[in-house]
Design a protein around this motif. Structure first.
Motif, short mmCIF file in Angstrom:
data_model
loop_
_atom_site.label_atom_id
_atom_site.label_comp_id
_atom_site.label_asym_id
_atom_site.label_seq_id
_atom_site.Cartn_x
_atom_site.Cartn_y
_atom_site.Cartn_z
N LEU A 16 0.84 -1.18 0.00
CA LEU A 16 0.00 0.00 0.00
C LEU A 16 0.88 1.24 0.00
O LEU A 16 2.02 1.19 0.44
CB LEU A 16 -0.90 -0.01 1.24
CG LEU A 16 -1.83 -1.22 1.37
CD1 LEU A 16 -2.51 -1.22 2.73
CD2 LEU A 16 -2.85 -1.23 0.25
N PRO A 17 0.36 2.36 -0.48
CA PRO A 17 1.16 3.58 -0.45
C PRO A 17 1.57 3.94 0.96
O PRO A 17 0.83 3.67 1.91
CB PRO A 17 0.23 4.65 -1.02
CG PRO A 17 -0.96 3.95 -1.56
CD PRO A 17 -0.97 2.56 -1.01
N LEU A 18 2.75 4.52 1.10
CA LEU A 18 3.24 4.91 2.42
C LEU A 18 2.30 5.94 3.04
O LEU A 18 1.93 5.84 4.19
CB LEU A 18 4.66 5.47 2.33
CG LEU A 18 5.30 5.91 3.62
CD1 LEU A 18 5.48 4.70 4.54
CD2 LEU A 18 6.63 6.56 3.39
N CYS A 19 1.96 6.94 2.29
CA CYS A 19 1.04 7.97 2.76
C CYS A 19 0.16 8.39 1.59
O CYS A 19 0.57 8.32 0.44
CB CYS A 19 1.80 9.19 3.27
SG CYS A 19 2.67 8.91 4.81
N SER A 20 -1.03 8.84 1.91
CA SER A 20 -1.90 9.30 0.84
C SER A 20 -1.37 10.61 0.30
O SER A 20 -0.56 11.27 0.90
CB SER A 20 -3.32 9.48 1.39
OG SER A 20 -3.30 10.45 2.42
N GLY A 21 -1.83 10.98 -0.86
CA GLY A 21 -1.44 12.27 -1.39
C GLY A 21 -0.60 12.19 -2.64
O GLY A 21 0.01 13.16 -3.05
N GLY A 22 -0.50 11.04 -3.27
CA GLY A 22 0.17 11.03 -4.56
C GLY A 22 1.30 10.06 -4.67
O GLY A 22 1.39 9.09 -3.94
N GLY A 23 2.18 10.37 -5.63
CA GLY A 23 3.25 9.47 -6.03
C GLY A 23 4.37 9.39 -5.03
O GLY A 23 4.22 9.67 -3.85
N GLY A 24 5.49 9.00 -5.54
CA GLY A 24 6.67 8.86 -4.70
C GLY A 24 6.81 7.51 -4.05
O GLY A 24 7.62 7.34 -3.14
N GLN A 25 6.00 6.54 -4.49
CA GLN A 25 6.04 5.23 -3.85
C GLN A 25 7.41 4.57 -3.99
O GLN A 25 7.90 3.96 -3.05
CB GLN A 25 4.96 4.32 -4.42
CG GLN A 25 3.57 4.79 -4.03
CD GLN A 25 2.49 3.93 -4.67
OE1 GLN A 25 2.79 2.96 -5.34
NE2 GLN A 25 1.25 4.31 -4.46
N VAL A 26 8.03 4.67 -5.16
CA VAL A 26 9.36 4.07 -5.35
C VAL A 26 10.39 4.79 -4.50
O VAL A 26 11.21 4.16 -3.84
CB VAL A 26 9.76 4.07 -6.84
CG1 VAL A 26 11.21 3.66 -7.01
CG2 VAL A 26 8.84 3.14 -7.64
#
Length: 160
Positions: A16-26
């Motif tokens: 799951l995404p680290l935090c909500s609010g968009g990209g930057g997952q990598v």
């Protein structure tokens, strides 16, 4: 007065995404892996009386021989005060010596001691253990692909 406390971040390990609010997952994943790797390295190196990062300076000296401290700063890409403290701690531990450089008495020459040289095999074993722990469960083809991808990312970030 601040607003309501945001909900905790979802479990990134579950994909799951680290935090909500968009990209930057990598980028978040890279930061988490780098942090976990550094902690694991620190725990392994502690057995040898070293802190994470000190082994990299020692490896550089083992590879190149005595170096001016200013060269170590350039080679390691660290702040001069960080390298100075690192060298001082390694000197206090009896692993390196500092002396005036014969060709330029203003420069400081850093070299390993006999105790520092004796540590080489142990550091190599720690790095091998760290490598095995880091890559556990990955087939050889995936390991090679990971190394290739990480090299590509490094090139993107350094311009090399």
């Amino acid at each position: 007065m601040s607003g309501p406390t945001p909900p905790p971040c979802p479990d990134a390990a579950a994909g799951l995404p680290l935090c909500s609010g968009g990209g930057g997952q990598v980028s978040h994943a890279i930061a988490r892996v780098a942090r976990a790797h550094r902690i694991a390295a620190g725990n392994l190196l502690r057995r040898l009386g070293l802190y994470a990062g000190q082994e990299l300076l020692m490896m550089r000296l083992w590879e190149t021989g005595p170096q001016r401290q200013s060269e170590l700063i350039k080679l390691m890409g660290l702040d001069p005060s960080t390298v100075t403290r690192m060298v001082q701690r390694l000197e206090q531990a009896g692993l390196v010596t500092r002396s005036p450089c014969p060709g330029d008495r203003r420069a400081v020459l850093v070299e390993t001691t006999a105790a520092g040289e004796a540590l080489r095999k142990d550091v190599e074993q720690v790095w091998q253990e760290l490598e095995e722990r880091t890559l556990a469960g990955l087939p050889e083809d995936d390991r090679k692909e990971l190394a290739r991808l990480l090299s590509h990312l490094e090139g993107n970030l350094t311009g090399c």
